[in-house]
Design a protein around this motif. Structure first.
Motif, PDB file in Angstrom:
ATOM      1  N   SER A 198       0.831  -1.205   0.000  1.00  0.00           N
ATOM      2  CA  SER A 198       0.000   0.000   0.000  1.00  0.00           C
ATOM      3  C   SER A 198       0.861   1.248   0.000  1.00  0.00           C
ATOM      4  O   SER A 198       2.059   1.196   0.285  1.00  0.00           O
ATOM      5  N   CYS A 199       0.232   2.364  -0.330  1.00  0.00           N
ATOM      6  CA  CYS A 199       0.917   3.640  -0.227  1.00  0.00           C
ATOM      7  C   CYS A 199      -0.122   4.709   0.075  1.00  0.00           C
ATOM      8  O   CYS A 199      -1.304   4.548  -0.207  1.00  0.00           O
ATOM      9  N   GLY A 200       0.317   5.795   0.658  1.00  0.00           N
ATOM     10  CA  GLY A 200      -0.571   6.889   1.012  1.00  0.00           C
ATOM     11  C   GLY A 200      -0.129   7.527   2.312  1.00  0.00           C
ATOM     12  O   GLY A 200       0.887   7.152   2.904  1.00  0.00           O
ATOM     13  N   PHE A 201      -0.904   8.485   2.755  1.00  0.00           N
ATOM     14  CA  PHE A 201      -0.584   9.175   4.000  1.00  0.00           C
ATOM     15  C   PHE A 201      -1.057   8.355   5.185  1.00  0.00           C
ATOM     16  O   PHE A 201      -2.163   7.822   5.190  1.00  0.00           O
ATOM     17  N   LYS A 202      -0.204   8.260   6.185  1.00  0.00           N
ATOM     18  CA  LYS A 202      -0.508   7.540   7.423  1.00  0.00           C
ATOM     19  C   LYS A 202      -0.149   8.421   8.610  1.00  0.00           C
ATOM     20  O   LYS A 202       0.581   9.400   8.478  1.00  0.00           O
ATOM     21  N   CYS A 203      -0.635   8.044   9.769  1.00  0.00           N
ATOM     22  CA  CYS A 203      -0.277   8.708  11.019  1.00  0.00           C
ATOM     23  C   CYS A 203       0.505   7.699  11.842  1.00  0.00           C
ATOM     24  O   CYS A 203       0.001   6.615  12.132  1.00  0.00           O
ATOM     25  N   LYS A 204       1.742   8.056  12.197  1.00  0.00           N
ATOM     26  CA  LYS A 204       2.604   7.140  12.940  1.00  0.00           C
ATOM     27  C   LYS A 204       2.971   7.739  14.286  1.00  0.00           C
ATOM     28  O   LYS A 204       3.216   8.933  14.387  1.00  0.00           O
ATOM     29  N   GLN A 205       3.045   6.888  15.292  1.00  0.00           N
ATOM     30  CA  GLN A 205       3.568   7.337  16.584  1.00  0.00           C
ATOM     31  C   GLN A 205       5.055   7.597  16.422  1.00  0.00           C
ATOM     32  O   GLN A 205       5.731   6.925  15.644  1.00  0.00           O
ATOM     33  N   SER A 206       5.577   8.573  17.165  1.00  0.00           N
ATOM     34  CA  SER A 206       6.986   8.934  17.018  1.00  0.00           C
ATOM     35  C   SER A 206       7.918   7.791  17.405  1.00  0.00           C
ATOM     36  O   SER A 206       9.027   7.709  16.899  1.00  0.00           O
ATOM     37  N   ASP A 207       7.457   6.893  18.262  1.00  0.00           N
ATOM     38  CA  ASP A 207       8.297   5.764  18.649  1.00  0.00           C
ATOM     39  C   ASP A 207       8.095   4.554  17.734  1.00  0.00           C
ATOM     40  O   ASP A 207       8.678   3.503  17.947  1.00  0.00           O
ATOM     41  N   GLY A 208       7.237   4.704  16.699  1.00  0.00           N
ATOM     42  CA  GLY A 208       7.003   3.626  15.753  1.00  0.00           C
ATOM     43  C   GLY A 208       6.074   2.543  16.250  1.00  0.00           C
ATOM     44  O   GLY A 208       5.857   1.550  15.571  1.00  0.00           O
ATOM     45  N   ALA A 209       5.480   2.730  17.435  1.00  0.00           N
ATOM     46  CA  ALA A 209       4.662   1.675  18.033  1.00  0.00           C
ATOM     47  C   ALA A 209       3.300   1.502  17.374  1.00  0.00           C
ATOM     48  O   ALA A 209       2.712   0.440  17.449  1.00  0.00           O
ATOM     49  N   GLY A 210       2.788   2.525  16.726  1.00  0.00           N
ATOM     50  CA  GLY A 210       1.462   2.410  16.137  1.00  0.00           C
ATOM     51  C   GLY A 210       1.308   3.234  14.877  1.00  0.00           C
ATOM     52  O   GLY A 210       1.964   4.253  14.710  1.00  0.00           O
ATOM     53  N   VAL A 211       0.427   2.756  13.998  1.00  0.00           N
ATOM     54  CA  VAL A 211       0.119   3.450  12.749  1.00  0.00           C
ATOM     55  C   VAL A 211      -1.391   3.427  12.568  1.00  0.00           C
ATOM     56  O   VAL A 211      -2.029   2.397  12.776  1.00  0.00           O
ATOM     57  N   ILE A 212      -1.956   4.582  12.174  1.00  0.00           N
ATOM     58  CA  ILE A 212      -3.379   4.640  11.846  1.00  0.00           C
ATOM     59  C   ILE A 212      -3.525   5.362  10.508  1.00  0.00           C
ATOM     60  O   ILE A 212      -2.608   6.032  10.046  1.00  0.00           O
ATOM     61  N   ASP A 213      -4.694   5.233   9.912  1.00  0.00           N
ATOM     62  CA  ASP A 213      -4.962   5.934   8.652  1.00  0.00           C
ATOM     63  C   ASP A 213      -5.296   7.387   8.922  1.00  0.00           C
ATOM     64  O   ASP A 213      -5.936   7.720   9.927  1.00  0.00           O
ATOM     65  N   VAL A 214      -4.892   8.257   7.993  1.00  0.00           N
ATOM     66  CA  VAL A 214      -5.107   9.685   8.155  1.00  0.00           C
ATOM     67  C   VAL A 214      -6.594  10.039   8.054  1.00  0.00           C
ATOM     68  O   VAL A 214      -7.018  11.078   8.517  1.00  0.00           O
ATOM     69  N   TRP A 215      -7.411   9.163   7.504  1.00  0.00           N
ATOM     70  CA  TRP A 215      -8.828   9.454   7.349  1.00  0.00           C
ATOM     71  C   TRP A 215      -9.637   9.184   8.604  1.00  0.00           C
ATOM     72  O   TRP A 215     -10.835   9.382   8.627  1.00  0.00           O
ATOM     73  N   TYR A 216      -8.995   8.754   9.687  1.00  0.00           N
ATOM     74  CA  TYR A 216      -9.698   8.542  10.948  1.00  0.00           C
ATOM     75  C   TYR A 216     -10.357   9.850  11.374  1.00  0.00           C
ATOM     76  O   TYR A 216      -9.705  10.889  11.461  1.00  0.00           O
TER      77      TYR A 216
END
Length: 121
Positions: A82-100
């Motif tokens: 996949s590709c696109g904009f994501k939201c990542k925690q600064s420590d890399g522990a979690g990723v969510i979609d920007v459309w949340y």
């Protein structure tokens, strides 16, 4: 269709800049946000936060995706699947979609980096 727009962080002046017209090496009129290597381009994701604020690459967003509320960095992500904009925690522990829909823009990585300290243990 998604609106295509950019902003840029001017590192030498320590402020965000807006687009302007320029002529590139091929003598084509272009719209750009930067004229020097001291500028970092950030693209609009096409999404807005729950208050209607446009979300750009490099923004810091906050949301209650999982308890407790966590701050995320908006970035472009590409992988094999996949590709696109994501939201990542600064420590890399979690990723969510920007459309949340529950996200709120609270700053950006250049002017508000201290907001990312919340994620560190």
């Amino acid at each position: 269709m998604r609106e295509i727009k950019f902003r840029a962080w001017n590192a030498s002046e320590r402020k965000m800049t807006t687009p302007f017209a320029w002529v590139n090496e091929s003598n084509l009129l272009s719209t750009c946000m930067c004229s020097a290597p001291t500028h970092e381009l950030m693209q609009f994701t096409g999404m807005h936060d729950k208050n209607g604020v446009p979300i750009f690459e490099g923004d810091i967003v906050s949301g209650y995706v999982h308890f407790p509320e966590v701050n995320y960095i908006v970035c472009y992500n590409s992988s094999d699947y996949s590709c696109g904009f994501k939201c990542k925690q600064s420590d890399g522990a979690g990723v969510i979609d920007v459309w949340y829909k529950g996200l709120t823009v609270i700053g950006n990585i250049h002017q508000h980096a201290h907001l990312l300290e919340q994620n560190k243990c």
